[in-house]
Design an enzyme around this catalytic site. Structure first.
Site, PDB file in Angstrom:
ATOM      1  N   THR A  22      27.093  13.923  55.142  1.00  0.00           N
ATOM      2  CA  THR A  22      26.178  14.640  55.891  1.00  0.00           C
ATOM      3  C   THR A  22      25.330  15.559  55.024  1.00  0.00           C
ATOM      4  O   THR A  22      24.102  14.892  54.540  1.00  0.00           O
ATOM      5  CB  THR A  22      27.359  15.638  55.728  1.00  0.00           C
ATOM      6  OG1 THR A  22      27.713  17.109  56.474  1.00  0.00           O
ATOM      7  CG2 THR A  22      28.022  17.042  54.412  1.00  0.00           C
ATOM      8  N   ASN A  23      25.359  16.528  55.584  1.00  0.00           N
ATOM      9  CA  ASN A  23      24.308  17.458  54.923  1.00  0.00           C
ATOM     10  C   ASN A  23      24.492  19.257  54.553  1.00  0.00           C
ATOM     11  O   ASN A  23      25.868  18.852  55.547  1.00  0.00           O
ATOM     12  CB  ASN A  23      22.902  17.837  56.045  1.00  0.00           C
ATOM     13  CG  ASN A  23      22.805  18.316  56.865  1.00  0.00           C
ATOM     14  OD1 ASN A  23      23.261  19.360  56.929  1.00  0.00           O
ATOM     15  ND2 ASN A  23      22.966  17.237  58.497  1.00  0.00           N
ATOM     16  N   ALA A  24      23.876  19.805  54.183  1.00  0.00           N
ATOM     17  CA  ALA A  24      24.422  21.151  53.531  1.00  0.00           C
ATOM     18  C   ALA A  24      24.228  22.173  54.737  1.00  0.00           C
ATOM     19  O   ALA A  24      23.301  23.528  54.570  1.00  0.00           O
ATOM     20  CB  ALA A  24      23.997  21.716  52.189  1.00  0.00           C
TER      21      ALA A  24
END
Lengths: 220, 220
Positions: A22-24
């Site tokens: 995922t990413n932030a």
């Protein structure tokens, strides 16, 4: 008033029941755009990956996890959408296979096979009609602002967008950010550093103006 | 009163500036244990991966991102710790290489090389002294509860722990969960389904009792 479809948040691409890529992305910009469009009188559908945010009151939200789920939800919502904001930070790749459960701990190095996810906004823009499409471009290679704009412009053209919003990766999770907007006519708009709510309201007004122009041009 | 070291939350293992491997741990159980230990009169160091929680008042928190950072922070805190709770859902693997910035979008499949992370709790327990070590075992293959306990017991022995808390992956993100605690003496304790705060308070009392017994045994 037009109906606005907004994608927001990250996607999660699961390796198994527990682990994912995922990413932030916090989803804040997408949620702010959904709220601004609702405040402007639009009907709003918010297709959102996992975030810690509460969907704005009055907005129809569709909760998804992966890029493939987000694409399917957007395809279902597209028929009644007039303006599409693709704000989600969609994972570029997903694991080729998802394992059931949580595999037992494995202490060896291994290779994880990744395959590309569909480009959701470009895919939706293939059936464009008179819809207005707004994309976002996150670019961490921001040393050269003019090269960054050039890359965003190519992305706008390749995806068939009307507007693209350029920010750098410092915007992920940030409260305030400065963005530049490029349009398909070759114009640039540089917005001052401001909070995401102010930027969102401005972007919604710009997209509404484009949509009204297009509807007027299409009238006999 | 003893000093308690608690690890909490997920870790993030970055592929580049934007993308990472992680899991859905909220950190709630670790933060609840830190709060319960503080309430019981202990000095508490909380080494935590990225969460949306606010560290409990009175607790020293150390914010980390990756498993390697978490290990380094724990090694620094270990000298003054008497009880160690390893609650963090540490990623088993990390990408072999981390790329600078966000690489341009790549539309081809590719293989991501992953290497194993160190086992933080087992690594700390190698310099055990009279410390009490408490591990957590997340097991999604929970169809057979006795096999699950057997796996947890082997993990307890392999890592040199005093207590291990077994729950299944439904506990990730859940408000309430039922856990089973195994000790190094061969005993099992099944706790009823209850909120994480109640489970945390019980676990802290159990660890404190073990630590007091050990200190008493070591006295002349």
């Amino acid at each position: 008033m037009p109906t606005v479809l907004v994608t927001a948040g990250p996607t999660r691409e699961h390796l198994d029941e527990v682990r994912f890529l995922t990413n932030a992305s916090t989803g804040r910009m997408g949620y702010a755009i959904a709220a601004a469009a609702h405040a402007a009188g639009c009907e709003v559908v918010l297709v959102t990956g996992p975030t810690h945010l509460t969907p704005p009151a009055g907005v129809t939200d569709v909760q998804v996890v992966s890029a493939l789920e987000m694409l399917a939800a957007c395809e279902r919502a597209l028929a009644r959408a007039d303006i599409v904001f693709g704000v989600a930070a969609v994972a570029d790749h997903r694991p080729r296979a998802r394992h059931a459960g949580k595999p037992a701990k494995n202490d060896a190095p291994y290779s994880l096979e990744l395959v590309p996810n569909p480009d959701i906004l470009a895919s939706l823009a293939r059936v464009k009609g008179r819809r207005v499409f707004v994309g976002f471009s996150l670019d961490a290679q921001a040393a050269d602002a003019s090269a960054q704009r050039e890359r965003a412009r190519r992305k706008l053209e390749r995806k068939g967008l009307d507007l693209i919003v350029v920010n750098d990766s410092s915007a992920l999770g940030a409260e305030r950010s400065a963005v530049t907007v490029l349009d398909a006519g070759g114009h640039d708009y540089a917005l001052p550093p401001q909070d995401k709510e102010a930027t969102a309201a401005w972007l919604v007004q710009l997209a509404l103006a484009r949509w009204r122009t297009r509807v007027d041009e299409a009238s006999p």
